[in-house]
Design a protein around this motif. Structure first.
Motif, PDB file in Angstrom:
ATOM      1  N   LEU A 185       0.969  -1.392   0.237  1.00  0.00           N
ATOM      2  CA  LEU A 185      -0.082   0.043  -0.130  1.00  0.00           C
ATOM      3  C   LEU A 185       0.922   1.597  -0.137  1.00  0.00           C
ATOM      4  O   LEU A 185       0.862   2.664  -0.841  1.00  0.00           O
ATOM      5  N   PHE A 186       2.000   1.705   0.391  1.00  0.00           N
ATOM      6  CA  PHE A 186       2.889   2.361   0.823  1.00  0.00           C
ATOM      7  C   PHE A 186       3.228   2.436  -0.644  1.00  0.00           C
ATOM      8  O   PHE A 186       3.841   4.018  -0.618  1.00  0.00           O
ATOM      9  N   THR A 187       3.465   1.890  -1.789  1.00  0.00           N
ATOM     10  CA  THR A 187       3.785   2.333  -2.821  1.00  0.00           C
ATOM     11  C   THR A 187       2.709   2.027  -3.736  1.00  0.00           C
ATOM     12  O   THR A 187       3.177   1.999  -5.438  1.00  0.00           O
ATOM     13  N   ASN A 188       2.015   2.177  -3.781  1.00  0.00           N
ATOM     14  CA  ASN A 188       0.899   2.619  -4.052  1.00  0.00           C
ATOM     15  C   ASN A 188       0.563   3.773  -4.961  1.00  0.00           C
ATOM     16  O   ASN A 188       0.615   4.633  -4.168  1.00  0.00           O
ATOM     17  N   TRP A 189       1.196   3.793  -6.334  1.00  0.00           N
ATOM     18  CA  TRP A 189       1.842   5.490  -7.053  1.00  0.00           C
ATOM     19  C   TRP A 189      -0.179   5.847  -7.204  1.00  0.00           C
ATOM     20  O   TRP A 189      -0.258   7.162  -7.357  1.00  0.00           O
ATOM     21  N   TRP A 190      -1.006   4.638  -7.467  1.00  0.00           N
ATOM     22  CA  TRP A 190      -2.549   5.332  -7.987  1.00  0.00           C
ATOM     23  C   TRP A 190      -3.124   5.778  -6.973  1.00  0.00           C
ATOM     24  O   TRP A 190      -3.762   7.249  -6.379  1.00  0.00           O
ATOM     25  N   ILE A 191      -2.758   5.876  -5.712  1.00  0.00           N
ATOM     26  CA  ILE A 191      -3.481   6.516  -4.644  1.00  0.00           C
ATOM     27  C   ILE A 191      -2.943   7.851  -4.268  1.00  0.00           C
ATOM     28  O   ILE A 191      -3.358   8.688  -3.989  1.00  0.00           O
ATOM     29  N   ALA A 192      -1.723   7.507  -4.555  1.00  0.00           N
ATOM     30  CA  ALA A 192      -0.862   8.931  -3.690  1.00  0.00           C
ATOM     31  C   ALA A 192      -0.737   9.878  -5.050  1.00  0.00           C
ATOM     32  O   ALA A 192      -1.056  10.833  -5.025  1.00  0.00           O
ATOM     33  N   ILE A 193      -1.110   9.734  -6.624  1.00  0.00           N
ATOM     34  CA  ILE A 193      -1.580  10.141  -7.581  1.00  0.00           C
ATOM     35  C   ILE A 193      -3.080  10.670  -6.702  1.00  0.00           C
ATOM     36  O   ILE A 193      -3.286  12.202  -6.949  1.00  0.00           O
ATOM     37  N   ILE A 194      -4.378  10.085  -7.120  1.00  0.00           N
ATOM     38  CA  ILE A 194      -5.313  10.810  -6.365  1.00  0.00           C
ATOM     39  C   ILE A 194      -5.317  11.627  -5.150  1.00  0.00           C
ATOM     40  O   ILE A 194      -6.724  12.375  -5.396  1.00  0.00           O
ATOM     41  N   LEU A 195      -4.732  11.469  -4.685  1.00  0.00           N
ATOM     42  CA  LEU A 195      -4.698  12.066  -2.901  1.00  0.00           C
ATOM     43  C   LEU A 195      -4.197  13.111  -3.466  1.00  0.00           C
ATOM     44  O   LEU A 195      -4.659  14.499  -2.509  1.00  0.00           O
ATOM     45  N   MET A 196      -2.642  13.494  -3.911  1.00  0.00           N
ATOM     46  CA  MET A 196      -2.171  14.845  -4.564  1.00  0.00           C
ATOM     47  C   MET A 196      -3.650  15.475  -5.648  1.00  0.00           C
ATOM     48  O   MET A 196      -3.702  17.058  -5.179  1.00  0.00           O
ATOM     49  N   ILE A 197      -4.541  14.512  -6.027  1.00  0.00           N
ATOM     50  CA  ILE A 197      -5.275  15.557  -6.761  1.00  0.00           C
ATOM     51  C   ILE A 197      -6.301  16.329  -6.205  1.00  0.00           C
ATOM     52  O   ILE A 197      -6.897  17.379  -6.356  1.00  0.00           O
ATOM     53  N   GLY A 198      -6.761  15.779  -5.382  1.00  0.00           N
ATOM     54  CA  GLY A 198      -7.816  15.980  -3.816  1.00  0.00           C
ATOM     55  C   GLY A 198      -7.126  17.120  -3.458  1.00  0.00           C
ATOM     56  O   GLY A 198      -8.179  17.875  -3.480  1.00  0.00           O
ATOM     57  N   ILE A 199      -5.936  16.937  -2.701  1.00  0.00           N
ATOM     58  CA  ILE A 199      -5.721  18.188  -2.100  1.00  0.00           C
ATOM     59  C   ILE A 199      -5.130  19.581  -3.078  1.00  0.00           C
ATOM     60  O   ILE A 199      -5.795  20.793  -2.680  1.00  0.00           O
ATOM     61  N   LEU A 200      -4.918  19.240  -4.299  1.00  0.00           N
ATOM     62  CA  LEU A 200      -4.864  20.451  -5.559  1.00  0.00           C
ATOM     63  C   LEU A 200      -6.255  21.350  -6.005  1.00  0.00           C
ATOM     64  O   LEU A 200      -7.139  22.409  -5.289  1.00  0.00           O
ATOM     65  N   VAL A 201      -7.232  20.205  -5.815  1.00  0.00           N
ATOM     66  CA  VAL A 201      -8.518  20.890  -5.470  1.00  0.00           C
ATOM     67  C   VAL A 201      -9.299  21.517  -4.570  1.00  0.00           C
ATOM     68  O   VAL A 201      -9.520  22.677  -4.466  1.00  0.00           O
ATOM     69  N   TYR A 202      -9.034  20.613  -3.337  1.00  0.00           N
ATOM     70  CA  TYR A 202      -8.819  21.739  -1.851  1.00  0.00           C
ATOM     71  C   TYR A 202      -8.672  22.852  -1.493  1.00  0.00           C
ATOM     72  O   TYR A 202      -9.375  23.661  -0.977  1.00  0.00           O
ATOM     73  N   TYR A 203      -6.843  22.847  -2.063  1.00  0.00           N
ATOM     74  CA  TYR A 203      -6.485  24.302  -1.619  1.00  0.00           C
ATOM     75  C   TYR A 203      -6.757  25.291  -2.870  1.00  0.00           C
ATOM     76  O   TYR A 203      -6.964  26.744  -2.427  1.00  0.00           O
ATOM     77  N   ILE A 204      -7.556  24.781  -4.426  1.00  0.00           N
ATOM     78  CA  ILE A 204      -8.098  25.734  -5.351  1.00  0.00           C
ATOM     79  C   ILE A 204      -9.298  26.558  -4.685  1.00  0.00           C
ATOM     80  O   ILE A 204      -9.563  27.855  -4.447  1.00  0.00           O
ATOM     81  N   LEU A 205     -10.248  25.807  -4.002  1.00  0.00           N
ATOM     82  CA  LEU A 205     -11.229  25.500  -3.808  1.00  0.00           C
ATOM     83  C   LEU A 205     -11.498  26.381  -2.722  1.00  0.00           C
ATOM     84  O   LEU A 205     -12.562  27.354  -1.957  1.00  0.00           O
ATOM     85  N   SER A 206     -10.202  26.342  -1.354  1.00  0.00           N
ATOM     86  CA  SER A 206      -9.387  27.423  -0.491  1.00  0.00           C
ATOM     87  C   SER A 206      -9.920  28.600  -0.665  1.00  0.00           C
ATOM     88  O   SER A 206      -9.949  29.900  -0.084  1.00  0.00           O
ATOM     89  N   VAL A 207      -8.528  28.868  -1.720  1.00  0.00           N
ATOM     90  CA  VAL A 207      -8.548  30.305  -2.513  1.00  0.00           C
ATOM     91  C   VAL A 207      -9.887  30.419  -2.825  1.00  0.00           C
ATOM     92  O   VAL A 207     -10.189  31.787  -2.477  1.00  0.00           O
ATOM     93  N   LYS A 208     -10.868  30.624  -3.194  1.00  0.00           N
ATOM     94  CA  LYS A 208     -12.066  30.956  -3.538  1.00  0.00           C
ATOM     95  C   LYS A 208     -13.062  31.500  -2.554  1.00  0.00           C
ATOM     96  O   LYS A 208     -13.253  33.063  -2.587  1.00  0.00           O
ATOM     97  N   ASN A 209     -12.676  30.307  -1.352  1.00  0.00           N
ATOM     98  CA  ASN A 209     -13.501  30.699   0.171  1.00  0.00           C
ATOM     99  C   ASN A 209     -13.065  32.213   0.341  1.00  0.00           C
ATOM    100  O   ASN A 209     -13.322  32.935   1.514  1.00  0.00           O
TER     101      ASN A 209
END
Length: 199
Positions: A49-73
């Protein structure tokens, strides 16, 4: 490094009307906490699980979206207006919190506390690289070169100095995204306020 320095110089020339907003600090810590929690869970479950790159990529994309929404807020909290420089700073502060804290936590976990797990992580990662390149039909020479480069990178990660240097790449990437986000979300107040006319 040159791109990252250019971004900092460019952003530094912008007018920043306020200090770091509390929303940026709060949401930066929330995103960082999520990543750290996932790192702990992945460590406890195992290297697969530690080397599951897909989860890491999805997590990073989720963080980017969260930060974009944060700037909007943040823009909404400021009355619907935010300058380019202000938006960029809020975004990069959140990003820096996530990258620095999560990277240092991972370094401490797998290279200070449990270096055996760290080596298992390296071995599993190298196997994934080989499997992926073989799947693409890459020649043996290309695979050997990629493995040699990966081994050098992993060796650097074993030291604190190398870990800190490895943060520059992700920081530069997030900075570029931050420039785009700031350009899209910026909204300056009217230069002249409307005044009532008396007949």
């Amino acid at each position: 490094a040159l791109v990252f320095n250019a971004i900092l110089i460019f952003a530094g020339n912008q007018k920043i009307s306020t200090m770091i907003h509390p929303i940026a600090l709060r949401n930066g810590l929330i995103a960082t906490g999520i990543v750290v929690a996932y790192t702990i869970v992945a460590y406890l479950v195992g290297v697969k699980l530690f080397t599951n790159w897909w989860i890491a990529i999805i997590l990073m994309i989720g963080i980017l979206v969260y930060y974009i929404l944060s700037v909007k807020n943040i823009r909404k909290a400021k009355g619907g207006f935010i300058s380019f420089g202000d938006a960029f700073v809020q975004f990069i502060v959140m990003s820096a919190m996530y990258i620095v804290i999560s990277t240092l936590f991972m370094y401490i976990l797998i290279w200070v506390i449990d270096p055996d797990f760290g080596q298992a992580y390296v071995d599993a990662s190298l196997e994934k690289i080989i499997g992926m390149m073989e799947g693409f039909g890459a020649p043996d020479v290309a695979i050997e070169e990629a493995i040699a480069e990966a081994e050098v990178d992993f060796e650097k990660q074993k030291s604190l100095g190398g870990t800190v240097l490895n943060m520059l790449g992700p920081l530069g990437g997030f900075a570029i995204v931050g420039l785009i986000v700031a350009a899209v979300l910026k909204k300056n107040p009217p230069v002249f306020e409307e005044t009532e006319t008396i007949d």
